[in-house]
Motif scaffolding. Structure first.
Motif, short mmCIF file in Angstrom:
data_model
loop_
_atom_site.label_atom_id
_atom_site.label_comp_id
_atom_site.label_asym_id
_atom_site.label_seq_id
_atom_site.Cartn_x
_atom_site.Cartn_y
_atom_site.Cartn_z
N GLU A 1 0.84 -1.20 0.00
CA GLU A 1 0.00 0.00 0.00
C GLU A 1 0.88 1.26 0.00
N LYS A 2 1.91 1.21 0.82
CA LYS A 2 2.79 2.38 0.93
C LYS A 2 3.58 2.58 -0.34
N LEU A 3 4.02 1.47 -0.95
CA LEU A 3 4.73 1.57 -2.23
C LEU A 3 3.81 2.21 -3.26
N SER A 4 2.58 1.75 -3.26
CA SER A 4 1.61 2.28 -4.21
C SER A 4 1.30 3.75 -3.93
N GLN A 5 1.29 4.11 -2.64
CA GLN A 5 1.07 5.51 -2.26
C GLN A 5 2.18 6.40 -2.84
N LEU A 6 3.42 5.97 -2.70
CA LEU A 6 4.53 6.77 -3.23
C LEU A 6 4.55 6.76 -4.75
N GLN A 7 4.18 5.62 -5.33
CA GLN A 7 4.11 5.54 -6.79
C GLN A 7 3.06 6.53 -7.31
N GLN A 8 1.92 6.56 -6.62
CA GLN A 8 0.88 7.49 -7.05
C GLN A 8 1.32 8.94 -6.92
N ARG A 9 2.10 9.22 -5.87
CA ARG A 9 2.61 10.59 -5.71
C ARG A 9 3.41 11.02 -6.93
N ILE A 10 4.37 10.18 -7.34
CA ILE A 10 5.22 10.60 -8.45
C ILE A 10 4.44 10.63 -9.76
N CYS A 11 3.53 9.66 -9.91
CA CYS A 11 2.71 9.67 -11.14
C CYS A 11 1.87 10.94 -11.21
N SER A 12 1.24 11.30 -10.10
CA SER A 12 0.42 12.51 -10.10
C SER A 12 1.29 13.74 -10.36
N GLN A 13 2.48 13.73 -9.78
CA GLN A 13 3.33 14.89 -9.97
C GLN A 13 3.74 15.02 -11.44
N ILE A 14 4.03 13.91 -12.06
CA ILE A 14 4.38 13.96 -13.50
C ILE A 14 3.17 14.46 -14.30
N GLU A 15 1.98 13.98 -13.93
CA GLU A 15 0.77 14.45 -14.62
C GLU A 15 0.62 15.97 -14.46
N GLU A 16 0.87 16.45 -13.24
CA GLU A 16 0.75 17.89 -13.00
C GLU A 16 1.76 18.68 -13.81
N LEU A 17 3.00 18.19 -13.84
CA LEU A 17 4.03 18.91 -14.60
C LEU A 17 3.72 18.87 -16.09
N ALA A 18 3.17 17.75 -16.55
CA ALA A 18 2.78 17.64 -17.96
C ALA A 18 1.68 18.64 -18.25
N SER A 19 0.69 18.65 -17.39
CA SER A 19 -0.46 19.51 -17.60
C SER A 19 -0.04 20.99 -17.59
N LYS A 20 0.85 21.32 -16.66
CA LYS A 20 1.32 22.69 -16.53
C LYS A 20 2.08 23.14 -17.79
N THR A 21 3.03 22.33 -18.25
CA THR A 21 3.83 22.73 -19.41
C THR A 21 2.99 22.71 -20.69
N LEU A 22 2.10 21.73 -20.80
CA LEU A 22 1.26 21.66 -21.99
C LEU A 22 0.35 22.88 -22.06
N LYS A 23 -0.26 23.21 -20.93
CA LYS A 23 -1.18 24.33 -20.88
C LYS A 23 -0.45 25.63 -21.25
N ALA A 24 0.75 25.80 -20.68
CA ALA A 24 1.51 27.02 -20.96
C ALA A 24 1.86 27.12 -22.44
N ALA A 25 1.97 25.97 -23.11
CA ALA A 25 2.32 25.99 -24.53
C ALA A 25 1.08 25.95 -25.41
N GLY A 26 -0.09 26.04 -24.78
CA GLY A 26 -1.34 26.02 -25.56
C GLY A 26 -1.67 24.65 -26.11
N LEU A 27 -1.22 23.61 -25.42
CA LEU A 27 -1.43 22.24 -25.89
C LEU A 27 -2.28 21.48 -24.89
N ASN A 28 -2.64 20.25 -25.24
CA ASN A 28 -3.34 19.41 -24.26
C ASN A 28 -2.79 17.99 -24.26
N GLU A 29 -3.33 17.18 -23.38
CA GLU A 29 -2.77 15.83 -23.17
C GLU A 29 -2.72 14.99 -24.44
N GLU A 30 -3.65 15.26 -25.36
CA GLU A 30 -3.66 14.47 -26.60
C GLU A 30 -2.39 14.72 -27.42
#
Lengths: 610, 610
Positions: free
Chosen positions: A245-274
């Motif tokens: 559970e704890k491994l999965s908790q930390l895995q989810q943290r980094i996955c969410s953080q990567i999603e956030e960084l992706a979303s932030k940079t994509l948005k700033a460049a006028g792009l989206n996840e697709e």
């Protein structure tokens, strides 16, 4: 019994949670995925960093462990260490959100100017329409038009079925190598993008690159959101233990953080996840394990064996990432449990493994990773520097946050310092610690063994008035600005610096010896990482963090890991080169190396000054 | 309004469901996954087979469509056609579970005696333990011990992480080709098993084989549980339309049925799901599409293009199967929309594509699939025989269920028949229809154009007393056992037989012509499928279903599809041969073949007898 509530004020957010009995405040805060608390020791009560303020409700009495870190004034204000505080009934707690303000180096290291040949590509296919004379299935029609060995996964075949129904024969395919990762109807040759991510133990930096032009579209970064589970890899491995559970908790943290960084940079460049085709990532071996949901436990105990060090291409669903199905995670390979994909990426971007000259790469963090070599061969090692250079285990130490003292300058009698962003002093960070140590040595306040001047010496050589040695409860400490309770540096702090610099110096010495070279053979020294870029070379040489023979050959390469990951995203040949690097590089395990122990003892000393 | 309930008595089960308004009884029954109703026309009201009995509650008045199929006595008993009956309030309905009693040929065709070389294999690995001198990751250690190109999917890597934690270096791997599909700790060289499945439109037959010895462990079969959505592929494609839910409903039916057959055969052999490594499957192209969740819609309309005909290896999760993750579905390839993997498997097991002699393979179902050739080349075609030979569209026709008349014998004046399992007559099935037609022709009761003797002829040549022609409301019909309302064969029935046999005969003639051969060149005729095994060769020749030139060369090969699938499970080279078969085989689309239309007209006639 009425249900009890935990209320947290965090930045502009107020979060309510019902309290699970027996959990301390740190555990309660950990259960909130969007909240980050600085807890370098991972909740053991030894770092004193997880400070929170209780503004309503009752909690367990202030413990002795807390009293070591909290002043009477702190306690009066309701300040507690979250890891040592059990709520008694409903409580409301304030947590300052200091982690979002850290100064993170986003510069992508040595720029890549090589050719574009990304692993991920788009291709428009216009298949001949079917007829009674050509009744091949749509899949056969497509496969026969593609290079042999092209692979469709079942999800793509389902999309093919939709096209078949519409009798649509023009389509745009995305490829990751020979695997089709996406299929859209019609022709779409808009550029596609990859996110190159450097997953540091402390910070995560992401670069959005255009795969069609190589253009850098933007960067974003943040402190690693796993940080509240421990400052260094060992604390995080300890936290995880054998709990999935704890491994999965930390895995989810980094996955969410990567999603956030992706979303932030994509948005700033006028792009989206697709528009995002891939996430390329490198980090140390433990970070790579956690990202993949692989238990890092055996990395922490001898003989330090990882589960996986291979380069890997994964689907978002395989690592619990919420990014769209068509995105691929391309993970760089690691060399061993303590020479991770981040160092492989660093070797790649500094081109050491292709160099005629003997080069040295030093990446200083809680571990000091060191690689040395040229096009013929490389050796590498990893030394446990400890978190001193990241401000941990140093009483007034802080990370690279605004207000951290990042440099000291002394010109005879004048003694000055600078803080990050010129903010009021919040503590002293790594580069400041090195500068300060160099000053103390040169000023003769500390001798080469690391011992502060004895009180008996002060009469002959009285300390400067504002910045001076004092005896505080029997301990000699250096105090500056007369702030003996907030701006000081103790004998114990200095010992931490000695351990850290000793291990780095010994690592370098061992590599030089093991490879049969001398320090003079080294033509270039690359200092990698944010920390490497901020430290003053002269101070580093002055305290012996780097051997004085290397003077004049030191180059800061910024985020050499990020630069290597970007290269892999833009050119598949660079990804291939990582294999060559693994094959060429010998890893030296220092824990079983006899020469290293000796070097460590020697390197703990400082250079002598008179 | 009070909620209304639909209650179904089905075998020993009583099922209650609340009624969705506007749904007829067939739709209500379709929504129950465990219930099978015979509805060959797929709910259009044209086959009259979906008979149910209402024992409580009210329903819409008996429609004209129903009156065509129901006698006054039927209506009095409460018998209705489910597809034409709307419940009015709560109803209780009885459905006879006749589908579970069908006689299905499970014999696995020509036995395979070739070498064992399965695609799925187990291997025990004992890796050298890790040490400070050998710090390779467990994954690297494993990959380096395996043949190059071995692939671990992420699920296996997670299992590897568990072994690493236990420092367990002995493990048993299951392979599907180069992909590791399973990993268990320790050494486990117990045999593993595959299920070979023949997915017929009407019946599904499964064979459990031991991959280590080639031994047949057991077989199980059942009527295809998709049958209630239409007897033939076109009705099922019509039912699905472009509704993904309905496609998924039919996909789930076949997946569940395969799970049931797996469970049944495994249990009978004292095994469990963990012992099953793979499901090998073949069926016609539409069945293969439905199994994979690919829309078969475009197979039904010109130019009859399938989405996929490729051989495929899929995970259970990719096709909504509940079998364990480690199981692989290995699907044989199809040639075209109407020459499916079942025929490819049949060509494989009869070894036509390796034969020196010219061979003919005929598989008669609602489509007659025909392949002809030898080791040099093959041609194939598919003709829409219609469901006459499966008892559909024949007024007293039934499938091969107990009590179905399966053969007629006539020796001058004596006329006898046999029913399946010697049960009381339930109707007449395909082989009986062929025998009866041959009798009618030879007895001169029908002329070569397919016309029954005219009443005016009867005076000269009076029909036998018990088995005779009668005039029923202006229509001539043959009646036997004096049962003019239950045992009869009409002029219309005979026309259905003519259409069916005409299309098969024309298909054979067209292949012979297109390939530049003559009928005399054909050395062996393989009659495939359950039906092919039950029909009397003499009768088939007598009615011209097969050209009389082929007399003496006809071989029944039982379930040649099942036999081919078993071969593929036991030897990967056989699976490879399917590619060779596809490359060698030309498909002739009869709908656009001018010669075929002419042959069809000619072949509708019967041979002449005087």
């Amino acid at each position: 019994m009425a249900s009890t509530t935990f209320t947290l004020h965090y930045g502009s957010m107020i979060i309510n949670e019902s309290i699970s009995p027996g959990k301390n405040l740190l555990e309660l805060i950990h259960s909130l995925p969007s909240v980050n608390i600085d807890a370098p020791c991972g909740g053991k009560g030894t770092c004193g960093k997880c400070r929170v303020r209780i503004i309503e409700g009752e909690a367990s009495p202030v413990s002795d462990a807390e009293k070591k870190f909290l002043s009477a004034a702190d306690i009066k204000k309701g300040i507690r260490l979250a890891c040592k505080t059990l709520p008694e009934g409903s409580v409301t707690v304030v947590l300052e959100d200091s982690m979002h303000n850290a100064k993170i180096m986003e510069s992508g290291g040595l720029p890549y100017t090589g050719r574009l040949n990304p692993l991920l590509k788009k291709k428009v296919m216009n298949l001949p329409p079917a007829s009674l004379e050509d009744q091949r299935s749509l899949e056969t029609r497509l496969l026969q038009a593609l290079p042999e060995g092209s692979v469709l996964d079942h999800r793509i075949r389902l999309k093919l079925a939709e096209l078949q129904q519409k009798e649509q024969y023009e389509m745009t395919l995305s490829f990751c190598d020979t695997t089709i990762t996406n299929l859209t109807p019609g022709s779409d040759m808009t550029p596609s993008y990859a996110l190159a991510v450097d997953i540091g133990t402390t910070t995560v930096v992401a670069y959005l690159v255009n795969l069609s032009t190589g253009q850098m579209m933007g960067t974003a970064s943040g402190l690693n959101t796993q940080k509240s589970f421990g400052a260094d890899v060992i604390s995080r491995i300890d936290y995880i233990g054998d709990d999935k559970e704890k491994l999965s908790q930390l895995q989810q943290r980094i996955c969410s953080q990567i999603e956030e960084l992706a979303s932030k940079t994509l948005k700033a460049a006028g792009l989206n996840e697709e528009d995002l085709m891939a996430v390329f990532a490198a980090g140390n071996t433990t970070m790579m394990h956690i990202l993949q949901g692989l238990s890092p436990q055996t990395i922490a105990r001898a003989p330090f064996i990882p589960v996986s060090t291979e380069a890997m291409i994964l689907k978002p669903s395989e690592i619990a990432s919420q990014l769209p199905d068509h995105v691929r995670f391309v993970l760089l390979p690691s060399l061993s449990g303590y020479i991770g994909a981040d160092i492989v990426a660093g070797i790649l971007s500094t081109e050491i493994a292709e160099s005629e000259d003997l080069c040295l790469l030093v990446d200083i963090g809680t571990n000091g990773e060191i690689a040395m070599g040229n096009k013929d061969s490389l050796t590498s090692c990893s030394t446990a520097a400890g978190p001193a250079f990241e401000g941990a285990n140093i009483q007034c130490g802080v990370g690279g946050i605004p207000g951290a003292i990042s440099s000291f300058r002394s010109d005879g009698n004048s003694f000055s310092f600078e803080t990050i962003d010129d903010k009021p002093v919040s503590g002293i960070c790594g580069s400041g610690i090195i500068d300060l140590t160099a000053y103390l040595l040169k000023a003769g306040l500390v001798d080469f063994t690391g011992r502060f001047q004895d009180e008996s010496d002060w009469r002959n050589n009285p300390p400067a008035s504002k910045d001076s040695l004092i005896n505080k409860d029997g301990e000699i400490r250096f105090v500056w600005e007369n702030k003996e309770d907030s701006l000081y540096f103790t004998q114990k702090d200095l010992r931490e610096v000695q351990l850290a610099k000793g291990s780095i110096g010994a690592g370098i010495a061992t590599l030089v010896k093991e490879s049969g070279h001398s320090l003079d053979d080294i033509k270039k020294v690359y200092l990698a990482g944010g920390f490497g870029s901020y430290i003053d070379h002269q101070s580093a040489l002055a305290i012996g963090l780097l051997p004085q023979e290397l003077q004049g050959r030191i180059h800061c390469v910024g985020n050499s890991c990020g630069a290597g990951v970007i290269r892999c995203a833009l050119n598949r040949d660079e990804m291939e080169k990582t294999k060559m690097i693994l094959n060429k590089t010998k890893y030296i395990e220092l824990s079983s190396n006899k020469g290293f122990q000796e070097e460590y003892m020697l390197n703990m000393y400082f250079p002598e000054y008179d």
